[in-house]
Design a protein around this motif. Structure first.
Motif, PDB file in Angstrom:
ATOM      1  N   GLY A 218      17.396 -38.696 -78.767  1.00  0.00           N
ATOM      2  CA  GLY A 218      16.948 -37.743 -79.769  1.00  0.00           C
ATOM      3  C   GLY A 218      15.479 -37.959 -80.087  1.00  0.00           C
ATOM      4  N   ILE A 219      14.924 -37.095 -80.900  1.00  0.00           N
ATOM      5  CA  ILE A 219      13.481 -37.131 -81.138  1.00  0.00           C
ATOM      6  C   ILE A 219      13.031 -38.342 -81.952  1.00  0.00           C
ATOM      7  N   SER A 220      13.950 -38.917 -82.735  1.00  0.00           N
ATOM      8  CA  SER A 220      13.527 -39.993 -83.638  1.00  0.00           C
ATOM      9  C   SER A 220      14.462 -41.193 -83.551  1.00  0.00           C
ATOM     10  N   THR A 221      13.863 -42.381 -83.519  1.00  0.00           N
ATOM     11  CA  THR A 221      14.632 -43.619 -83.456  1.00  0.00           C
ATOM     12  C   THR A 221      15.073 -44.052 -84.846  1.00  0.00           C
ATOM     13  N   ILE A 222      16.364 -44.401 -84.960  1.00  0.00           N
ATOM     14  CA  ILE A 222      16.894 -44.948 -86.202  1.00  0.00           C
ATOM     15  C   ILE A 222      16.741 -46.469 -86.215  1.00  0.00           C
ATOM     16  N   ALA A 223      17.134 -47.096 -85.112  1.00  0.00           N
ATOM     17  CA  ALA A 223      17.080 -48.556 -85.004  1.00  0.00           C
ATOM     18  C   ALA A 223      17.021 -48.947 -83.534  1.00  0.00           C
ATOM     19  N   ASP A 224      16.454 -50.100 -83.258  1.00  0.00           N
ATOM     20  CA  ASP A 224      16.476 -50.643 -81.901  1.00  0.00           C
ATOM     21  C   ASP A 224      17.877 -51.148 -81.583  1.00  0.00           C
ATOM     22  N   LEU A 225      18.203 -51.225 -80.306  1.00  0.00           N
ATOM     23  CA  LEU A 225      19.510 -51.743 -79.907  1.00  0.00           C
ATOM     24  C   LEU A 225      19.750 -53.134 -80.481  1.00  0.00           C
ATOM     25  N   ALA A 226      18.725 -53.963 -80.503  1.00  0.00           N
ATOM     26  CA  ALA A 226      18.871 -55.346 -80.950  1.00  0.00           C
ATOM     27  C   ALA A 226      19.219 -55.468 -82.429  1.00  0.00           C
ATOM     28  N   GLU A 227      19.032 -54.398 -83.180  1.00  0.00           N
ATOM     29  CA  GLU A 227      19.362 -54.452 -84.609  1.00  0.00           C
ATOM     30  C   GLU A 227      20.853 -54.328 -84.868  1.00  0.00           C
TER      31      GLU A 227
END
Length: 259
Positions: A218-227
């Motif tokens: 999607g256009i915007s990241t909520i969190a990195d996978l590592a979070e």
């Protein structure tokens, strides 16, 4: 066969299987390689498919495309139900949880209605409605305000302000897509801001997500996978995704009963 008929046949093949090879179309349609390539070019110019090396595929979803809640709830129902059942095992009595908007978190809500002494924070109208329809005197449900999105999330400054001073044991985060490059994403800019506030409010981040979301961005990241402390998916998750997630997230759980 007329060009229009031939192109319709090609388009039906692409939509049915997700992609076609030029060589296969040449053999099946009995036309030249050049004719097939011209047909694919014509269909691509009309925005009906995507040309790739040696063939064509269906158009991938745009980074801002946001299907409505009803449309999404009809997809991968078996997988979402299995994921929801497994996610519910992470919730005990007397805890505070947050459920962001999404059809998988909505499925999870149905499994949490019997948990005693539960506090639920959500920005999802359908999730709140699940608890409203099965009231308990020992349950507290907080529905944030905000502007409603096509996926029935409440987002924006009002939602962010409501969440900012809250603290929960676990957040179950619904996402539009996940990838190594972009992390967990959404097609809605205001929703990503609201979801990031939910992530900040949570002691533990759990992402219940079916296999079709892998490599969707999607256009915007909520969190990195590592979070993510935990990612719960289904048995359709490809080996590549399992390897990447196992390396990056706290724990990857594959829900049983998804095949």
């Amino acid at each position: 066969m007329l060009a229009q008929q031939r192109q319709q046949t090609i388009l039906e093949r692409v939509r049915a299987s997700g992609g076609v090879r030029v060589a296969d179309l040449v053999r099946e349609l009995g036309v030249s390689d050049m004719t097939v390539r011209r047909d694919l070019e014509s269909l691509a110019e009309r925005g009906l498919l995507e040309k790739v090396h040696g063939g064509a595929t269906t158009l991938g979803p745009g980074s801002t495309e946001e299907p409505g809640f009803t449309a999404k709830s009809a997809r991968q129902q078996q997988e979402k139900e299995a994921i929801a059942r497994r996610a519910a095992q992470l919730v005990g009595p007397g805890t505070a949880v947050a459920l962001s908007a999404g059809t998988t978190t909505w499925a999870l809500a149905h499994h949490l209605v019997s948990v005693p002494d539960l506090t639920v924070i959500t920005n999802s109208v359908p999730v709140a409605d699940v608890f409203h329809r099965t009231p308990r005197t020992d349950r507290t449900v907080v529905l944030t305000g905000g502007v409603r999105t096509p996926s029935d999330a409440l987002v924006g400054p009002v939602a962010v302000a409501a969440i900012r001073r809250l603290h929960v044991d676990t957040l179950f985060l619904g996402v539009h897509g996940m990838s190594v490059r972009a992390g967990f994403t959404t097609p809605n800019l205001l929703e990503s801001e609201t979801d990031r506030e939910l992530v900040a409010a949570a002691h533990r981040l759990v992402v219940p997500v079916d296999h079709t979301k892998w490599n969707i961005v999607g256009i915007s990241t909520i969190a990195d996978l590592a979070e993510a402390d935990v990612v719960i998916s289904d048995q359709g998750l490809p080996a590549e995704a399992r390897a990447e997630l196992t390396e990056r997230v706290g724990e990857l759980i594959i829900a049983e009963g998804t095949q």
